[in-house]
Design an enzyme around this catalytic site. Structure first.
Site, PDB file in Angstrom:
ATOM      1  N   GLU A 126      42.358 -25.650  23.701  1.00 41.40           N
ATOM      2  CA  GLU A 126      40.879 -25.311  24.450  1.00 41.40           C
ATOM      3  C   GLU A 126      39.746 -25.978  24.362  1.00 41.40           C
ATOM      4  O   GLU A 126      39.131 -26.123  25.281  1.00 41.40           O
ATOM      5  CB  GLU A 126      40.746 -23.775  23.916  1.00 41.40           C
ATOM      6  CG  GLU A 126      41.861 -22.947  24.379  1.00 41.40           C
ATOM      7  CD  GLU A 126      41.970 -21.581  23.502  1.00 41.40           C
ATOM      8  OE1 GLU A 126      41.554 -21.224  22.598  1.00 41.40           O
ATOM      9  OE2 GLU A 126      43.081 -20.937  23.647  1.00 41.40           O
ATOM     10  N   GLY A 151      47.539 -17.030  17.655  1.00 42.19           N
ATOM     11  CA  GLY A 151      46.239 -16.645  18.457  1.00 42.19           C
ATOM     12  C   GLY A 151      46.388 -15.317  18.541  1.00 42.19           C
ATOM     13  O   GLY A 151      45.863 -14.392  17.453  1.00 42.19           O
ATOM     14  N   GLY A 152      46.477 -14.824  19.653  1.00 39.07           N
ATOM     15  CA  GLY A 152      46.335 -13.282  20.081  1.00 39.07           C
ATOM     16  C   GLY A 152      47.039 -12.449  18.921  1.00 39.07           C
ATOM     17  O   GLY A 152      46.222 -11.577  18.732  1.00 39.07           O
ATOM     18  N   GLU A 170      51.257 -27.680  19.380  1.00 37.08           N
ATOM     19  CA  GLU A 170      51.096 -26.441  20.297  1.00 37.08           C
ATOM     20  C   GLU A 170      51.381 -26.906  21.697  1.00 37.08           C
ATOM     21  O   GLU A 170      50.529 -27.415  22.280  1.00 37.08           O
ATOM     22  CB  GLU A 170      49.863 -25.815  20.047  1.00 37.08           C
ATOM     23  CG  GLU A 170      49.140 -25.231  18.727  1.00 37.08           C
ATOM     24  CD  GLU A 170      48.154 -24.069  18.691  1.00 37.08           C
ATOM     25  OE1 GLU A 170      48.702 -23.111  17.988  1.00 37.08           O
ATOM     26  OE2 GLU A 170      47.290 -24.629  19.195  1.00 37.08           O
ATOM     27  N   ASN A 212      44.133 -17.920  14.284  1.00 36.39           N
ATOM     28  CA  ASN A 212      43.045 -18.359  15.184  1.00 36.39           C
ATOM     29  C   ASN A 212      42.612 -17.270  16.012  1.00 36.39           C
ATOM     30  O   ASN A 212      42.843 -16.841  17.029  1.00 36.39           O
ATOM     31  CB  ASN A 212      43.737 -19.520  15.960  1.00 36.39           C
ATOM     32  CG  ASN A 212      42.554 -20.258  16.930  1.00 36.39           C
ATOM     33  OD1 ASN A 212      41.415 -20.009  16.473  1.00 36.39           O
ATOM     34  ND2 ASN A 212      43.107 -20.752  18.151  1.00 36.39           N
ATOM     35  N   TRP A 213      41.164 -17.022  15.533  1.00 37.58           N
ATOM     36  CA  TRP A 213      40.454 -15.916  16.195  1.00 37.58           C
ATOM     37  C   TRP A 213      39.883 -16.343  17.528  1.00 37.58           C
ATOM     38  O   TRP A 213      39.365 -15.234  18.173  1.00 37.58           O
ATOM     39  CB  TRP A 213      39.523 -15.029  15.038  1.00 37.58           C
ATOM     40  CG  TRP A 213      40.340 -14.252  14.162  1.00 37.58           C
ATOM     41  CD1 TRP A 213      41.501 -13.982  13.922  1.00 37.58           C
ATOM     42  CD2 TRP A 213      39.480 -13.368  13.081  1.00 37.58           C
ATOM     43  NE1 TRP A 213      41.712 -13.180  12.939  1.00 37.58           N
ATOM     44  CE2 TRP A 213      40.573 -12.893  12.394  1.00 37.58           C
ATOM     45  CE3 TRP A 213      38.325 -13.558  12.570  1.00 37.58           C
ATOM     46  CZ2 TRP A 213      40.262 -12.168  11.185  1.00 37.58           C
ATOM     47  CZ3 TRP A 213      38.115 -12.784  11.445  1.00 37.58           C
ATOM     48  CH2 TRP A 213      38.935 -12.257  10.820  1.00 37.58           C
ATOM     49  N   HIS A 267      42.061 -28.516  18.978  1.00 36.19           N
ATOM     50  CA  HIS A 267      42.727 -27.334  19.829  1.00 36.19           C
ATOM     51  C   HIS A 267      42.842 -27.603  21.330  1.00 36.19           C
ATOM     52  O   HIS A 267      41.752 -28.023  21.708  1.00 36.19           O
ATOM     53  CB  HIS A 267      42.102 -26.232  19.561  1.00 36.19           C
ATOM     54  CG  HIS A 267      42.891 -24.981  19.600  1.00 36.19           C
ATOM     55  ND1 HIS A 267      42.912 -24.434  21.028  1.00 36.19           N
ATOM     56  CD2 HIS A 267      43.819 -24.102  19.028  1.00 36.19           C
ATOM     57  CE1 HIS A 267      43.859 -23.386  21.043  1.00 36.19           C
ATOM     58  NE2 HIS A 267      44.244 -23.196  19.860  1.00 36.19           N
TER      59      HIS A 267
HETATM   60  C1  PEP Z   1      46.360 -20.760  19.435  1.00 36.12           C
HETATM   61  O1  PEP Z   1      45.111 -20.077  19.781  1.00 36.12           O
HETATM   62  O2  PEP Z   1      46.324 -21.732  18.807  1.00 36.12           O
HETATM   63  C2  PEP Z   1      47.577 -20.002  20.074  1.00 36.12           C
HETATM   64  C3  PEP Z   1      48.727 -20.540  19.703  1.00 36.12           C
HETATM   65  O3  PEP Z   1      47.297 -18.690  20.631  1.00 36.12           O
HETATM   66  P1  PEP Z   1      48.585 -17.398  20.895  1.00 36.12           P
HETATM   67  O4  PEP Z   1      49.135 -17.411  19.766  1.00 36.12           O
HETATM   68  O5  PEP Z   1      47.675 -16.408  21.512  1.00 36.12           O
HETATM   69  O6  PEP Z   1      49.503 -18.272  21.964  1.00 36.12           O
END
Ligand code: PEP
Length: 249
Positions: A97, A234-235, A167, A9-10, A95
């Site tokens: 966010e 994500g990251g 998540e 997930n960018w 998501h």
């Molecule tokens: C995400 O963006 O869904 C995520 C899990 O981010 P991260 O891996 O950075 O925690």
């Protein structure tokens, strides 16, 4: 047998040039992987270009959001059919966010989920508890609510096509990964909810990802859990070598 699905997930990162550079470095590293579905979830502006530079590869492209309506006066929104028209095959929905910053509700996620399935897009639908929910022992209650409202009215066939990303919000972008045991416990609980709502055959078909600070150091142990069928990253998906290591867990 469920095929694992690992998606990067960018978020709001990468323009067309950066996305193409990523693919040039990433794709050769994972070109022989056929036992994992590899997905990149990109901003709307890079979807078309990414879809063309990944044509004839084992990389699939996802949008990170969409509206539930087919068209209309919804300035700034993108319709399911628009994603289909550029050959986008997946879409991330709900998501945390989007829930946190854009007030997306379980009811909205439900409408989007139905619209995505109707448009023949594969949804990656996200659910997960906040830290205070976990601390108050409310994780299962929160997951149940998100599942029951978010996935209401789906047929068993539609449920089977949906990918669920578990998540925990406290683990997203914080460096705090749920332990593989904590992640497995909730993913097993989600599978139980699917079984209760849609039957055991469907429950065995649905792929459930874990997401929250997944990196190369912890992906293997997470993927070894019986109810975890993939990761939403994500990251650690922003850099090609790091995401390739995760995909090749
Ligand atoms: C995400 O963006 O869904 C995520 C899990 O981010 P991260 O891996 O950075 O925690």
């Amino acid at each position: 047998m469920r095929k694992p699905i690992i998606a990067g997930n960018w978020k709001m990162h990468k323009n067309n040039v950066e996305a193409e550079d990523f693919v040039k470095s990433f794709q050769p590293q994972i070109s022989d992987i056929d036992n994992v579905e590899v997905v990149l979830c990109a901003p709307f502006t890079t979807l078309g270009h990414l879809i063309s530079v990944t044509a004839n590869t084992n990389i699939r492209i996802a949008a990170q959001n969409m509206h539930w309506e087919d068209s209309g006066a919804f300035t700034g929104e993108v319709a399911p059919g628009m994603l289909k028209s550029i050959d986008c095959k997946y879409v991330v929905l709900g998501h945390s966010e989007r829930r946190q910053y854009f007030a997306e509700t379980d009811e909205a996620v439900n409408k989007k989920l139905k619209a995505a399935l109707k448009a023949n897009l594969t949804p990656i639908a996200c659910i997960g508890e906040q830290l205070e929910d976990r601390e108050q022992g409310k994780t299962e209650a929160v997951i149940k609510q998100q599942f029951e409202v978010g996935f209401a009215g789906l047929t068993s066939e539609e449920m089977a096509k949906t990918v669920i990303a578990y998540e925990p919000v406290w683990a997203i972008g914080t460096g705090k990964t749920a332990t593989s045991q904590q992640a497995e416990e909730v993913c097993a609980y989600i599978r139980k909810l699917i079984e209760e709502g849609f039957g055991s055959e469907t429950a065995q078909q649905v792929r459930i990802q874990y997401g929250g600070s997944v990196k190369s150091a912890n992906v293997k142990e997470l993927m070894e859990q019986p109810n975890i069928d993939g990761a939403l990253v994500g990251g650690a998906s922003l850099e090609p070598d790091s995401f390739a290591q995760i995909v090749k867990f």
